[in-house]
Scaffold this motif. Sequence first.
Motif, mmCIF file in Angstrom:
data_model
loop_
_atom_site.group_PDB
_atom_site.id
_atom_site.type_symbol
_atom_site.label_atom_id
_atom_site.label_comp_id
_atom_site.label_asym_id
_atom_site.label_seq_id
_atom_site.Cartn_x
_atom_site.Cartn_y
_atom_site.Cartn_z
ATOM 1 N N TYR A 19 -2.911 -3.364 -2.030
ATOM 2 C CA TYR A 19 -4.061 -2.307 -1.757
ATOM 3 C C TYR A 19 -3.652 -0.892 -1.033
ATOM 4 O O TYR A 19 -4.072 0.020 -1.584
ATOM 5 C CB TYR A 19 -4.960 -3.102 -0.575
ATOM 6 C CG TYR A 19 -6.204 -2.522 -0.526
ATOM 7 C CD1 TYR A 19 -7.404 -3.209 -1.126
ATOM 8 C CD2 TYR A 19 -6.711 -1.583 0.365
ATOM 9 C CE1 TYR A 19 -8.461 -2.873 -0.777
ATOM 10 C CE2 TYR A 19 -7.801 -1.038 0.352
ATOM 11 C CZ TYR A 19 -8.844 -1.595 -0.328
ATOM 12 O OH TYR A 19 -10.043 -1.213 0.026
ATOM 13 N N ARG A 20 -2.532 -1.039 -0.260
ATOM 14 C CA ARG A 20 -2.084 0.511 0.171
ATOM 15 C C ARG A 20 -1.284 0.954 -0.760
ATOM 16 O O ARG A 20 -1.449 2.336 -0.752
ATOM 17 C CB ARG A 20 -1.081 -0.142 1.503
ATOM 18 C CG ARG A 20 -1.787 -0.379 2.742
ATOM 19 C CD ARG A 20 -0.675 -0.741 3.814
ATOM 20 N NE ARG A 20 -1.206 -0.940 4.928
ATOM 21 C CZ ARG A 20 -0.494 -1.313 6.071
ATOM 22 N NH1 ARG A 20 0.836 -1.386 5.851
ATOM 23 N NH2 ARG A 20 -1.158 -1.741 7.138
ATOM 24 N N GLY A 22 -2.292 1.252 -3.804
ATOM 25 C CA GLY A 22 -3.248 1.535 -4.805
ATOM 26 C C GLY A 22 -3.217 0.733 -6.050
ATOM 27 O O GLY A 22 -3.424 1.207 -7.218
ATOM 28 N N CYS A 27 -3.599 -6.470 -6.291
ATOM 29 C CA CYS A 27 -4.649 -7.074 -5.574
ATOM 30 C C CYS A 27 -5.308 -8.186 -6.448
ATOM 31 O O CYS A 27 -5.412 -9.391 -5.641
ATOM 32 C CB CYS A 27 -5.690 -5.970 -5.138
ATOM 33 S SG CYS A 27 -5.137 -4.745 -4.085
ATOM 34 N N HIS A 55 -11.179 -3.381 -7.101
ATOM 35 C CA HIS A 55 -10.356 -3.040 -6.596
ATOM 36 C C HIS A 55 -9.623 -1.485 -6.917
ATOM 37 O O HIS A 55 -9.174 -0.942 -6.285
ATOM 38 C CB HIS A 55 -9.200 -3.910 -6.298
ATOM 39 C CG HIS A 55 -9.580 -5.240 -5.180
ATOM 40 N ND1 HIS A 55 -10.220 -6.304 -5.505
ATOM 41 C CD2 HIS A 55 -9.134 -5.159 -3.889
ATOM 42 C CE1 HIS A 55 -10.352 -6.986 -4.459
ATOM 43 N NE2 HIS A 55 -9.507 -6.119 -3.565
ATOM 44 N N THR A 59 -9.321 0.990 -4.064
ATOM 45 C CA THR A 59 -7.912 1.258 -3.635
ATOM 46 C C THR A 59 -8.019 2.847 -3.778
ATOM 47 O O THR A 59 -7.313 3.647 -3.220
ATOM 48 C CB THR A 59 -7.010 0.736 -4.365
ATOM 49 O OG1 THR A 59 -7.208 0.916 -6.002
ATOM 50 C CG2 THR A 59 -6.800 -0.811 -3.878
ATOM 51 N N LYS A 66 -4.937 -0.093 5.805
ATOM 52 C CA LYS A 66 -5.580 -1.334 5.735
ATOM 53 C C LYS A 66 -4.615 -2.361 6.411
ATOM 54 O O LYS A 66 -3.579 -2.586 6.350
ATOM 55 C CB LYS A 66 -5.463 -1.605 4.173
ATOM 56 C CG LYS A 66 -6.016 -2.875 3.671
ATOM 57 C CD LYS A 66 -7.490 -3.069 3.673
ATOM 58 C CE LYS A 66 -7.855 -4.517 2.918
ATOM 59 N NZ LYS A 66 -9.451 -4.447 3.122
ATOM 60 N N GLU A 88 -9.934 -1.217 7.856
ATOM 61 C CA GLU A 88 -9.414 0.221 6.874
ATOM 62 C C GLU A 88 -9.603 1.358 7.829
ATOM 63 O O GLU A 88 -9.745 2.609 6.890
ATOM 64 C CB GLU A 88 -10.144 0.104 5.539
ATOM 65 C CG GLU A 88 -9.965 -1.108 4.644
ATOM 66 C CD GLU A 88 -10.526 -0.878 3.601
ATOM 67 O OE1 GLU A 88 -10.588 0.128 2.894
ATOM 68 O OE2 GLU A 88 -10.895 -2.114 2.980
#
Length: 123
Positions: A19-20, A22, A27, A55, A59, A66, A88
């Motif tokens: 997630y961090r 992108g 994800c 996502h 993202t 996050k 977040e």
Amino acid sequence: MLSIRDELQGLWDIYVAAYRAGDAAGCASIFTDDAEVHSPYAPPARGRAAIEALHGIWTQQAGPDKTLSVIEAGISGDLAWTLAAYSEGEATGNGTSLSVFKRQAGGGWLIHMCSLNSSDVAE
């Protein structure tokens, strides 16, 4: 041997790293093919492709803040669950995630059902 809580936290840590970064596909990779995500931030996403698309949007809006920490976890046969706290920062806020995991043929776990519950959404 890891406790179920630690094992599932490890899966969530993979998710948070993707997630961090992108990485929407990363994800989505921790979800079963027929998984569902329900959240106050978007319509339900059903299936891994829809979860990846969702996502992809999330993202792009995300920052490096996050976090996701398992509060409680349990297991019964080939099903497990977590109640986790997420944050977040200013972008989305805070809340909890209740998720059901299915054990896979290789012994690992994937998320089958995920419900996000924001503590910041006005009622």
